[in-house]
Design an enzyme around this catalytic site. Sequence first.
Site, PDB file in Angstrom:
ATOM      1  N   HIS A 122      -5.320   3.672   6.728  1.00 56.74           N
ATOM      2  CA  HIS A 122      -5.059   3.285   8.091  1.00 56.74           C
ATOM      3  C   HIS A 122      -3.582   3.257   8.675  1.00 56.74           C
ATOM      4  CE1 HIS A 122      -9.624   2.355   9.212  1.00 56.74           C
ATOM      5  NE2 HIS A 122      -9.495   3.214   8.197  1.00 56.74           N
TER       6      HIS A 122
ATOM      7  N   GLU B  39      -2.304   0.991  10.496  1.00 57.32           N
ATOM      8  CA  GLU B  39      -2.007  -0.513  10.272  1.00 57.32           C
ATOM      9  C   GLU B  39      -2.016  -1.008   8.819  1.00 57.32           C
ATOM     10  OE1 GLU B  39      -4.777   0.885  11.744  1.00 57.32           O
ATOM     11  OE2 GLU B  39      -5.759  -0.395  13.204  1.00 57.32           O
TER      12      GLU B  39
ATOM     13  N   CYS C 289      -9.922  -1.817  13.176  1.00 54.24           N
ATOM     14  CA  CYS C 289     -11.384  -2.333  12.532  1.00 54.24           C
ATOM     15  C   CYS C 289     -11.366  -3.596  11.712  1.00 54.24           C
ATOM     16  CB  CYS C 289     -11.579  -0.885  11.781  1.00 54.24           C
ATOM     17  SG  CYS C 289     -10.454  -1.105  10.050  1.00 54.24           S
TER      18      CYS C 289
ATOM     19  N   CYS D 210      -8.786  -3.643   9.042  1.00 52.74           N
ATOM     20  CA  CYS D 210      -7.083  -4.068   9.591  1.00 52.74           C
ATOM     21  C   CYS D 210      -7.166  -5.355  10.087  1.00 52.74           C
ATOM     22  CB  CYS D 210      -6.983  -2.693  10.361  1.00 52.74           C
ATOM     23  SG  CYS D 210      -6.639  -1.138   9.554  1.00 52.74           S
TER      24      CYS D 210
END
Length: 154
Positions: free
Chosen positions: A57, A59, A87, A90
């Site tokens: 991801h 992040e 999410c 993260c």
Amino acid sequence: MEREFLPEKRFMARALELAREAALAGEAPVGAVVVRGGEILGEGRNRREALQSPLAHGEMEAMERAAGKLGSWRLTGCQLYVTLEPCPMCAGAAVNARIERIVFGTEDLAAGCCGTAANVLTLPGAFHPKVYRGFLEEECRALLEGFFRDLRGN
């Protein structure tokens, strides 16, 4: 008393650029930057398809790069700018890294864990980042909606 926090447009603009790069690569268009003292320490974008990793991801990439630059997993005093609400993974990583503030563009109704679908940031006994919601929301939402509309062929 804490001074009023005013997010900087240039940091979310960079996150949006990274999200556009992700979209061009066929990835969900999410971009992120980690900032401290007016300097970008790490940046990232989604790369799940390219790396075939559930951890790829934007992040996570931005926090990993910031930690590498600082030589510490503690991202104390840092802000995370991200185009989509983090999410569970993260948001949890931001808590564990001691990110001071999360600035996000648009809510994730399905998996946003900064207060929309759930709130990982308020776990008892954990570090509690502050949240600034809806920064450049229209641009962030339009990018995501356009990507998924095109993906579905609608």
